[in-house]
Design a protein around this motif. Structure first.
Motif, PDB file in Angstrom:
ATOM      1  N   TYR A 318       0.835  -1.206   0.000  1.00 41.71           N
ATOM      2  CA  TYR A 318       0.000   0.000   0.000  1.00 41.71           C
ATOM      3  C   TYR A 318       0.866   1.252   0.000  1.00 41.71           C
ATOM      4  CZ  TYR A 318      -4.140   2.850   0.961  1.00 41.71           C
ATOM      5  OH  TYR A 318      -5.161   3.770   0.874  1.00 41.71           O
ATOM      6  N   LYS A 319       1.966   1.200   0.701  1.00 42.79           N
ATOM      7  CA  LYS A 319       2.867   2.355   0.724  1.00 42.79           C
ATOM      8  C   LYS A 319       3.419   2.665  -0.671  1.00 42.79           C
ATOM      9  CE  LYS A 319       4.379   1.491   5.508  1.00 42.79           C
ATOM     10  NZ  LYS A 319       3.952   2.716   6.173  1.00 42.79           N
ATOM     11  N   LEU A 320       3.453   1.650  -1.518  1.00 41.59           N
ATOM     12  CA  LEU A 320       3.971   1.836  -2.872  1.00 41.59           C
ATOM     13  C   LEU A 320       2.907   2.328  -3.843  1.00 41.59           C
ATOM     14  CD1 LEU A 320       6.199  -1.373  -3.198  1.00 41.59           C
ATOM     15  CD2 LEU A 320       6.966   0.973  -2.751  1.00 41.59           C
ATOM     16  N   ASP A 321       1.690   1.722  -3.776  1.00 44.78           N
ATOM     17  CA  ASP A 321       0.690   2.066  -4.794  1.00 44.78           C
ATOM     18  C   ASP A 321      -0.594   2.666  -4.229  1.00 44.78           C
ATOM     19  OD1 ASP A 321      -0.712  -0.087  -3.705  1.00 44.78           O
ATOM     20  OD2 ASP A 321      -0.325  -1.423  -5.379  1.00 44.78           O
ATOM     21  N   LYS A 322      -0.723   2.715  -2.886  1.00 45.91           N
ATOM     22  CA  LYS A 322      -1.912   3.290  -2.234  1.00 45.91           C
ATOM     23  C   LYS A 322      -3.199   2.710  -2.819  1.00 45.91           C
ATOM     24  CE  LYS A 322       0.359   7.609  -0.937  1.00 45.91           C
ATOM     25  NZ  LYS A 322       0.326   9.085  -0.993  1.00 45.91           N
ATOM     26  N   ARG A 323      -3.214   1.396  -2.906  1.00 46.97           N
ATOM     27  CA  ARG A 323      -4.371   0.734  -3.521  1.00 46.97           C
ATOM     28  C   ARG A 323      -4.650  -0.576  -2.784  1.00 46.97           C
ATOM     29  NH1 ARG A 323      -4.747  -3.022  -7.430  1.00 46.97           N
ATOM     30  NH2 ARG A 323      -2.513  -2.932  -7.824  1.00 46.97           N
ATOM     31  N   ASP A 324      -5.684  -0.593  -1.961  1.00 43.91           N
ATOM     32  CA  ASP A 324      -6.132  -1.802  -1.284  1.00 43.91           C
ATOM     33  C   ASP A 324      -7.374  -1.444  -0.481  1.00 43.91           C
ATOM     34  OD1 ASP A 324      -6.594  -4.084   0.208  1.00 43.91           O
ATOM     35  OD2 ASP A 324      -4.482  -4.447   0.659  1.00 43.91           O
TER      36      ASP A 324
END
Length: 784
Positions: A318-324
């Motif tokens: 999530y820290k990488l793509d902010k998607r979950d």
């Protein structure tokens, strides 16, 4: 390995640091479970274990300087006023919340055994932490929970293969000794008298709280021996460890018990009652109690396809793509879990770290900071249907009204009661030491009283309003009436006044916090007076006081918009010392208050928006809790995309591997503020009606939420698809008028009896009645 239950945090390795351990609690007792294999550590807390003793910390030399400070402010000499206040009117720091100790469990394996198939988890639905692994060919399993019905921590250890051989002992960072009994250990300890000096912990033999921790072992087979201050269990298929603890704390205004007899007796009774139950019954009663609160609300924001991953790995991704979206829903429910675990009827309120603290000198004393943080802890209480968890805060308010009455009288010559920015177990209500920007702010009581009115608004409990809420609100209002003085143009103002923790540039070029009529002050007082007026009208009492409030309300210094189009933070448009400051106190009227809203004050709402943009332009929202506040503020502005962006920031930047908030360091208010913010994006009810999906972001196109609560005592369930309302159910917990809106939609509202209403039409609902809300059409020019 899959994770079928979406409300689980799980990991493929033990915790290597405190910020990876998993929190459990029953409001009074707290534990951080590390999930070790050879050595398991459970770090323990008890909510009344604080440093110090009761005492009056009022600066008796302060009052004579009040009028001089006011004159300096009115003369525009703000820096001198601040210097006077800090030198002559400041007080002492509050006491510190303390760690109770550690339960350490050692598994004794043969040298040839190796660990594999490891898993540890925290089930938010049941409140149970699980650790299981294989050591060689033997499977080991540990379940750990803290029971509210039985007031014990329970650890059930099982093996499927080799018999259990474990040892367990107690430890504490505080002064202590350990006594051995037949199958039991008792740790007796003492909290410090003071921890105020950095790196110095002071004890006094005759002062300070004492405490006991009782640990007892109950194997199904095999033997228990006690030696070297350790329990040793051999040749058992399973063993139940029960632990409980208590301090000599009596009341906030009474000295602790001088001896441990009562503590020992109570701990013995708790263990006895818990131990006579089979483990399955103890577990069942705990789960029933916990899930009865947790299960009231459900949330689905879509399937991100990452539920099969360990929680720390999900967070890293999530820290990488902010998607979950699944992790975002988990974070919401985790906040509810934490409130259930740290604030229960009869316990102390949740503090800066909830109930979990490993430090003798914790950050900010792990106190109750009343200029935002303790209030943020309770933002999700009502909307997330955890109103019972609000009770400890109300009890603290009753106690603060007593210490605060002396503070108001001695420091300011005022009636009623007042609280400054730091509170502890002993209900300190006086200014702390340090800079006036945080220490000198006597309106903590006014803010805290908003929670009383919110509880009434959500639950419509007239008895609560009459017996508890209104008397406390009236006392806070009485102080405010006396604290107000006539200022420029005949307005009533606060003087001296601060905007908590922020500073402006004074005319002499110095950073300064003291002036008059900060926007925060005036907003809080206006809200308190308005709520008191509503309450007195509902109760049909206090006409003369009612008239006093009405007269003063008309004269309060108003909101101002500055030349930049921003909401002004101080009575004058001073240059900002720190334009990106973490506090946005002047926006209280937007959230959690409602004096600024899109319907009635669109100009002020736009000024609030510009204030937010300016703060962010200069780096605002950089702490966990301040980021969480931004979610709620943008939700009130019905800006779903901006609100959602700060959910992403909160998770990606300010969250530890165990999902606890990283201020930094750990501070729990960000968790609670984040949970409240997600709820605020889905349902709002501050504006004379229920607004469905007011701040829906594009990243949640499909989903549902069940069981959120709206003011007026309505339960709300919503399902949406394509980012639009599909269907909602509104249920009346109590009879009353209801009005439902959903952005630019025309709604069809159908009662069980077949009657149909449109969304602009208020309708009456009987107790337990429900209606179905569907989307009739969209209309671009729809306006409420």
């Amino acid at each position: 390995m899959t994770n079928d239950n979406p409300w689980k945090l799980w990991y493929s390795k033990p915790a290597s640091m405190w910020e990876e351990a998993l929190p459990i609690g029953n409001g009074r007792l707290g534990g951080m479970v590390f999930g070790g294999t050879h050595n398991e550590r459970i770090q323990l807390n008890e909510d009344t274990l604080w440093s110090g003793i009761p005492g009056d910390k009022a600066n008796l030399q302060a009052f004579p300087h009040l009028q001089q400070a006011r004159k300096l402010v009115f003369d525009g000499d703000y820096s001198k006023a601040e210097e006077l206040i800090e030198n002559e009117m400041a007080g002492e720091d509050c006491e510190a919340y303390q760690p109770l100790g550690d339960l350490v469990i050692q598994h004794h394996f043969s040298d040839s055994d190796y660990i594999h198939q490891y898993r540890r988890e925290l089930d938010l639905e049941t409140g149970i932490s699980l650790c299981e692994f294989m050591a060689g060919s033997t499977k080991y399993k540990r379940e750990t929970f803290i029971s509210a019905p039985h007031q014990v921590l329970a650890v059930q250890l099982q093996s499927n293969g080799q018999p259990l051989h474990i040892s367990a002992h107690l430890d504490s960072k505080l002064r202590h000794g350990v006594q051995e009994c037949s199958n039991k250990l008792i740790l007796r300890g003492q909290s410090p008298f003071s921890v105020k000096v950095p790196n110095e912990v002071l004890y006094e033999e005759t002062a300070g709280l004492q405490f006991e921790i009782h640990l007892q072992a109950f194997p199904n087979t095999g033997s228990v021996t006690v030696s070297n201050k350790m329990l040793e269990i051999k040749n058992a298929d399973s063993v139940l460890l029960l632990l409980t603890a208590k301090t000599t704390f009596k009341k906030f205004d009474e000295l602790p018990e001088p001896v441990l007899d009562t503590v020992a007796q109570q701990c013995g009774q708790w263990l006895c009652k818990a131990s006579i139950l089979p483990y399955e019954n103890l577990r069942e009663q705990h789960v029933k109690d916990h899930s009865g609160l947790f299960g009231r609300v459900d949330l689905h924001l879509g399937d991100s396809g990452r539920g099969h991953l360990p929680t720390d790995e999900r967070l890293s991704r999530y820290k990488l793509d902010k998607r979950d979206s699944g992790l975002e829903a988990l974070y919401f429910q985790y906040g509810r879990y934490l409130l259930i675990s740290s604030s229960r009827k009869g316990s102390q309120p949740a503090n800066l770290q909830g109930i979990w603290n490993p430090h003798v000198q914790p950050p900010w004393n792990s106190d109750y900071t009343t200029n935002i943080n303790v209030q943020m802890n309770y933002w999700p209480a009502e909307v997330c249907q955890l109103e019972e968890c609000h009770e400890p805060l109300f009890q603290m308010l009753e106690e603060l009204s007593k210490t605060g009455a002396r503070t108001a009288a001695v420091l300011y010559g005022a009636k009623g009661w007042a609280v400054h920015h730091n509170v502890d177990l002993w209900r300190m209500s006086t200014p702390s030491s340090g800079q006036a920007s945080w220490a000198f702010w006597p309106l903590g009581g006014a803010w805290l009283c908003s929670h009383l009115w919110e509880h009434y608004s959500f639950n419509q409990d007239v008895q609560f309003l009459k017996e508890k809420a209104y008397p406390l609100m009236k006392g806070a209002a009485q102080f405010c009436l006396d604290w107000l003085v006539e200022g420029p143009e005949g307005y009533l103002v606060t003087n001296p006044s601060t905007s908590p923790e922020n500073k402006f540039v004074a005319p002499d070029g110095k950073p300064c916090s003291i002036s008059m009529a900060s926007t925060m002050d005036m907003t809080l007082i206006r809200e308190l007076f308005q709520n008191c007026l509503k309450a007195s009208k509902i109760l049909g009492i206090d006409e003369s006081f009612h008239s006093m409030l009405e007269a003063s309300l008309k004269r309060l210094y108003p909101f101002k918009i500055n030349d930049k189009g921003c909401l002004q933070e101080w009575f004058q448009d001073f240059p900002e010392h720190e334009p990106g400051h973490r506090h946005v106190s002047h926006l209280y009227g937007l959230y959690p208050g409602n004096q600024i809203n899109l319907k009635e004050t669109p100009g002020l709402a736009e000024a609030a928006r510009k204030s937010l943009e300016r703060r962010l332009e200069y780096g605002g929202g950089h702490t966990g809790w301040s980021c969480a506040w931004l979610i709620n503020l943008f939700a009130r502005l019905q800006d779903g995309e901006r609100a959602y962006s700060f959910i992403q920031t909160l998770l990606a930047r300010s969250t530890h591997p165990n999902l606890l908030d990283d201020h930094p360091p750990f501070q729990i208010d960000g968790n609670f503020g984040g949970t409240a913010g997600i709820a605020e994006m889905l349902v709002q009810s501050h504006d004379e009606g229920i607004e469905l999906l007011p701040a829906m972001p594009g990243s949640w196109p499909e989903g549902y939420v069940k069981g959120l609560k709206a003011r007026g005592s309505f339960l709300v369930t919503i399902e949406w698809t394509g980012g639009q309302l599909k269907e909602a159910q509104i249920s009346a917990v109590k009879a009353g008028w209801c009005e439902v809106h959903c952005g630019n939609a025309v709604l069809s509202i159908k009662k069980n009896n077949g009657m149909v209403y449109d969304g602009c039409q208020p309708f009456y609902m009987e107790k337990d009645e429900s209606v179905t809300v569907t989307l009739a059409s969209l209309k671009a020019d729809y306006s409420r």
